[in-house]
Design an enzyme around this catalytic site. Structure first.
Site, PDB file in Angstrom:
ATOM      1  N   LYS A 123      51.886  60.533  32.594  1.00 30.36           N
ATOM      2  CA  LYS A 123      51.540  59.814  33.855  1.00 30.36           C
ATOM      3  C   LYS A 123      50.628  58.602  33.033  1.00 30.36           C
ATOM      4  O   LYS A 123      49.355  58.746  33.315  1.00 30.36           O
ATOM      5  CB  LYS A 123      50.932  60.235  34.965  1.00 30.36           C
ATOM      6  CG  LYS A 123      50.884  59.486  36.229  1.00 30.36           C
ATOM      7  CD  LYS A 123      50.460  60.396  37.422  1.00 30.36           C
ATOM      8  CE  LYS A 123      50.265  59.581  38.770  1.00 30.36           C
ATOM      9  NZ  LYS A 123      51.379  58.835  39.119  1.00 30.36           N
TER      10      LYS A 123
HETATM   11  N1  PPE Z   1      57.410  59.303  40.136  1.00 31.69           N
HETATM   12  C1  PPE Z   1      56.559  58.304  39.916  1.00 31.69           C
HETATM   13  C2  PPE Z   1      56.994  57.227  38.993  1.00 31.69           C
HETATM   14  C3  PPE Z   1      55.258  58.470  40.464  1.00 31.69           C
HETATM   15  O1  PPE Z   1      54.160  57.479  39.981  1.00 31.69           O
HETATM   16  C4  PPE Z   1      54.643  59.587  41.123  1.00 31.69           C
HETATM   17  C5  PPE Z   1      53.518  59.669  41.805  1.00 31.69           C
HETATM   18  C6  PPE Z   1      55.784  60.524  41.304  1.00 31.69           C
HETATM   19  C7  PPE Z   1      56.825  60.377  40.995  1.00 31.69           C
HETATM   20  C8  PPE Z   1      55.523  61.720  42.439  1.00 31.69           C
HETATM   21  O2  PPE Z   1      54.647  62.819  41.693  1.00 31.69           O
HETATM   22  P1  PPE Z   1      53.536  63.414  42.345  1.00 31.69           P
HETATM   23  O3  PPE Z   1      52.414  62.673  43.133  1.00 31.69           O
HETATM   24  O4  PPE Z   1      53.089  64.445  41.296  1.00 31.69           O
HETATM   25  O5  PPE Z   1      54.338  64.288  43.549  1.00 31.69           O
HETATM   26  N2  PPE Z   1      52.904  58.143  41.941  1.00 31.69           N
HETATM   27  C9  PPE Z   1      51.341  58.155  42.373  1.00 31.69           C
HETATM   28  C10 PPE Z   1      50.698  56.913  42.184  1.00 31.69           C
HETATM   29  C11 PPE Z   1      51.374  55.761  43.162  1.00 31.69           C
HETATM   30  C12 PPE Z   1      50.467  54.547  43.108  1.00 31.69           C
HETATM   31  O6  PPE Z   1      51.091  53.286  43.870  1.00 31.69           O
HETATM   32  O7  PPE Z   1      49.397  54.564  42.367  1.00 31.69           O
HETATM   33  C13 PPE Z   1      50.930  58.795  43.316  1.00 31.69           C
HETATM   34  O8  PPE Z   1      51.702  59.213  44.364  1.00 31.69           O
HETATM   35  O9  PPE Z   1      49.656  59.193  43.668  1.00 31.69           O
END
Ligand code: PPE
Length: 309
Positions: free
Chosen positions: A156
């Site tokens: 990430k």
């Molecule tokens: N895909 C992406 C590309 C992504 O950024 C997130 C989280 C997810 C899937 C979901 O992952 P999880 O949070 O582990 O379930 N995105 C983060 C950032 C958002 C932002 O705008 O900053 C979040 O949800 O915290």
């Protein structure tokens, strides 16, 4: 109202003092990795959702980019709990970040200092206040998710969000809440900041991690919950047009939680409102984070969360 203090390399600094030099490596070359985690005010007290898994993913993201965390898993977890307690917020979003700071200019990050920061803030419904109930309108993005061997999708990393930002800006400028990215070979991948699930004939489908999606922790949670309800979950390649003819669609993510999708490219999904399977999964998810029921051991209590004021 003053902003919560920020934890920086082991100590708290005031929000306005948490600045970086303009020649920080991360600013020029995108060399940062981060997490998004939520602390909920459950009926049993404040608790962080899946702290261990998020912290491990942060460390792993750093490892992939040869940016080893200066702090151990336990130290980072403790620092996050301390930052929440220190903020006085009973419920918040937590943003730990590792980045390459000052050092020589040039692409090579290895000589730049690794900095660690943790910020917390209040963050409501990610895709709008009505989204969780009514669903959102989305488009399929013209920018695709990264291909294998370009950027590591399991990390990430800050730089990944240049691609996500393009997707999001196009969606918003076109009047949609979000964009769905396809993979480099045209299968359904995920949203700019969320994973995606499809429901068809009572079964659930979602992209496999081999399509370079972020392996979401909410995605993993929903897969667990669904399977425990006896619902089949398939991690398979989904065709673009399958989105238009499915029964239900929803996003998952820390920020987005479980958000239904009511239209894709103006095609109405199901009857254009939150579907029954989505509702069932949302209810089970909210039972954990609102009521504090924790059958999976996913909640870490926050020792002292004093009211703001
Ligand atoms: N895909 C992406 C590309 C992504 O950024 C997130 C989280 C997810 C899937 C979901 O992952 P999880 O949070 O582990 O379930 N995105 C983060 C950032 C958002 C932002 O705008 O900053 C979040 O949800 O915290």
């Amino acid at each position: 109202m003053h902003e919560p203090e920020i934890w920086r390399n082991g100590e708290f600094v005031r929000h306005e003092d948490a600045t970086v030099h303009v020649l920080s490596h991360a600013l020029h070359y995108g060399t940062s990795v981060f997490e998004g985690i939520r602390c909920y005010k459950t009926e049993k007290g404040s608790a962080v959702f899946r702290l261990r898994e998020h912290t491990q993913r942060l460390i792993d993201s750093g490892k992939i980019y040869r940016m080893p965390s200066p702090y151990s898993l336990e130290e980072l977890e403790q620092a996050m709990l301390d930052t929440i307690s220190n903020s006085g917020l009973a419920e918040c979003y937590i943003r730990p970040l590792l980045f390459r700071g000052e050092g020589p200019m040039g692409v090579n990050p290895l000589e730049s200092k690794i900095e660690t920061v943790i910020a917390v803030w209040e963050w409501g419904a990610y895709l709008g206040p009505e989204a969780l109930e009514n669903g959102v309108d989305v488009q399929v993005a013209s920018w695709t998710r990264m291909a294998p061997n370009t950027f590591p999708s399991m990390a990430k990393a800050g730089g990944n969000y240049l691609n996500a930002g393009l997707v999001k800006m196009d969606a918003v400028l076109n009047g949609f809440s979000e964009g769905i990215m396809l993979s480099s070979d045209g299968y359904v991948a995920e949203g700019s900041g969320e994973n995606l699930f499809m429901v068809k004939d009572g079964e659930i489908y979602t992209a496999p991690t081999s399509l370079c999606i972020l392996p979401g922790i909410t995605r993993n949670s929903i897969i667990h919950i669904a399977r425990d309800m006896g619902i089949s979950v398939h991690e398979v390649n989904i065709l673009h047009e399958a989105l238009y003819i499915c029964d239900e669609l929803f996003f998952t993510g820390t920020a987005a939680e479980v958000t239904p999708i009511r239209t894709v490219d103006h095609h109405v999904i199901g009857d254009g409102s939150r579907g029954p399977v989505t509702k069932k999964l949302q209810d089970a998810f909210f039972d954990i984070i609102e009521k504090g029921n924790d059958p999976y051991g996913w909640l870490t209590p926050v020792p002292v969360a004093t009211p703001v004021g």
